[in-house]
Design an enzyme around this catalytic site. Structure first.
Site, PDB file in Angstrom:
ATOM      1  N   ASP A 175      36.541 -94.781  -4.236  1.00 31.47           N
ATOM      2  CA  ASP A 175      36.534 -94.531  -5.404  1.00 31.47           C
ATOM      3  C   ASP A 175      35.710 -94.695  -6.474  1.00 31.47           C
ATOM      4  OD1 ASP A 175      38.698 -93.434  -7.713  1.00 31.47           O
ATOM      5  OD2 ASP A 175      38.549 -95.490  -8.183  1.00 31.47           O
ATOM      6  N   ASP A 215      36.120 -94.333 -10.749  1.00 33.09           N
ATOM      7  CA  ASP A 215      36.458 -94.975 -11.857  1.00 33.09           C
ATOM      8  C   ASP A 215      37.610 -96.236 -11.646  1.00 33.09           C
ATOM      9  OD1 ASP A 215      35.608 -93.714 -14.120  1.00 33.09           O
ATOM     10  OD2 ASP A 215      36.915 -91.786 -13.842  1.00 33.09           O
ATOM     11  N   ASP A 233      41.378 -98.050  -6.565  1.00 34.40           N
ATOM     12  CA  ASP A 233      42.175 -98.877  -7.549  1.00 34.40           C
ATOM     13  C   ASP A 233      43.236 -98.319  -8.138  1.00 34.40           C
ATOM     14  OD1 ASP A 233      40.935 -96.818  -9.296  1.00 34.40           O
ATOM     15  OD2 ASP A 233      41.480 -98.036 -10.786  1.00 34.40           O
TER      16      ASP A 233
HETATM   17  O1  LIG Z   1      39.065 -88.922 -13.416  1.00 39.11           O
HETATM   18  C1  LIG Z   1      39.959 -89.533 -12.936  1.00 39.11           C
HETATM   19  O2  LIG Z   1      41.272 -89.410 -13.388  1.00 39.11           O
HETATM   20  C2  LIG Z   1      39.695 -90.643 -12.149  1.00 39.11           C
HETATM   21  O3  LIG Z   1      38.609 -90.615 -11.311  1.00 39.11           O
HETATM   22  P1  LIG Z   1      38.555 -91.705 -10.126  1.00 39.11           P
HETATM   23  O4  LIG Z   1      39.339 -90.700  -8.811  1.00 39.11           O
HETATM   24  O5  LIG Z   1      37.266 -92.095  -9.996  1.00 39.11           O
HETATM   25  O6  LIG Z   1      39.528 -92.968 -10.332  1.00 39.11           O
END
Ligand SMILES: O=C(O)COP(=O)(O)O
Length: 237
Positions: free
Chosen positions: A29, A31, A185
């Site tokens: 992942d 963020d 996360d």
């Molecule tokens: O943009 C988002 O809501 C989160 O992105 P992610 O999947 O990298 O946590």
């Protein structure tokens, strides 16, 4: 649970401690896992809310909401009836500020480099817009370790935890579910991994604390940070 993407006879691997050679392919992942972009996301959400005359969400609320993709986050924070109007405000403002407020989460560079050196194939599997994800990873110097970057914004609307999106990620990695693992996360990541029968390692560096992750997912493979994950799961020192 049946696993539609398994290459092996006898069904899916469900053990989270499956042997490393079966985790040749690792999906990360973005963020809250590899990068901290919460401040820019908060600014983008607040900008859209200002433009629409809505009350502004504070940083902690935005941080705890991120993970499901921009439309999902905006729906939760602006109200479903405002999502369509909020998306272009967020997207355009975010594109202007996305290099201002972004940091590598400690351990990202170390772990990606070590795994790459050890022969793993690495991908980012994110609900962020793929164009933004690719630009940021290049900017931060992490793109060099990644074979594939899979994100949203392709028009089909797939996002974690839609099983079709997990299948797309596995297809772009050119691997089967029993040859891969996921690191994330949030409960969205855990559910996306489950949708593809992948073992999932969770980190308390993003939208949720370790306790919140345990409550939401029941997972027993939750780590404080990437360094702990690298040492304990991948034996990197
Ligand atoms: O943009 C988002 O809501 C989160 O992105 P992610 O999947 O990298 O946590």
């Amino acid at each position: 649970m049946t696993c539609p993407f398994s290459r092996r006879k006898g069904g899916p691997y469900t053990l989270l401690n499956k042997a490393l050679f079966l985790m040749q392919n690792i999906l990360f992942d973005l963020d809250g896992t590899l990068i901290d972009h919460f401040s820019a996301i908060h600014r983008g959400v607040a900008y859209a809310q200002q433009k629409l005359g809505l009350p502004e969400s504070d940083y902690a609320t935005v941080r705890a909401t991120v993970g499901g993709s921009v439309p999902i986050t905006l729906g939760k924070l602006c109200g479903e009836e405002h999502v369509e109007a909020a998306i272009p405000y967020f997207r355009d403002h975010f594109a202007e500020i996305m290099y201002d407020d972004v940091e590598i989460i400690p351990g990202s560079d170390w772990l990606l480099k070590a795994l790459k050196t050890n022969g793993h194939k690495l991908g980012v599997f994110t609900n962020k817009y793929e164009t933004h994800a690719a630009a940021i990873l290049e900017h931060l110097g992490l793109a060099q370790y990644l074979d594939v970057i899979v994100g949203t914004g392709h028009g089909h609307g797939h996002r974690k935890p839609d099983p079709r999106f997990t299948m797309e990620a596995l297809e772009r990695m050119a691997c089967a579910s029993d040859e891969a693992a996921m690191v994330g996360d949030s409960p969205y990541d855990f559910a996306a991994a489950q949708a593809g029968c992948l073992p999932c390692y969770l980190l308390a560096t993003g939208s949720h604390t370790a306790e919140q992750l345990a409550d939401a997912t029941g997972s027993s493979t939750i780590f404080n940070d990437l360094r702990e994950l690298g040492e304990r799961v991948f034996s990197i020192t």
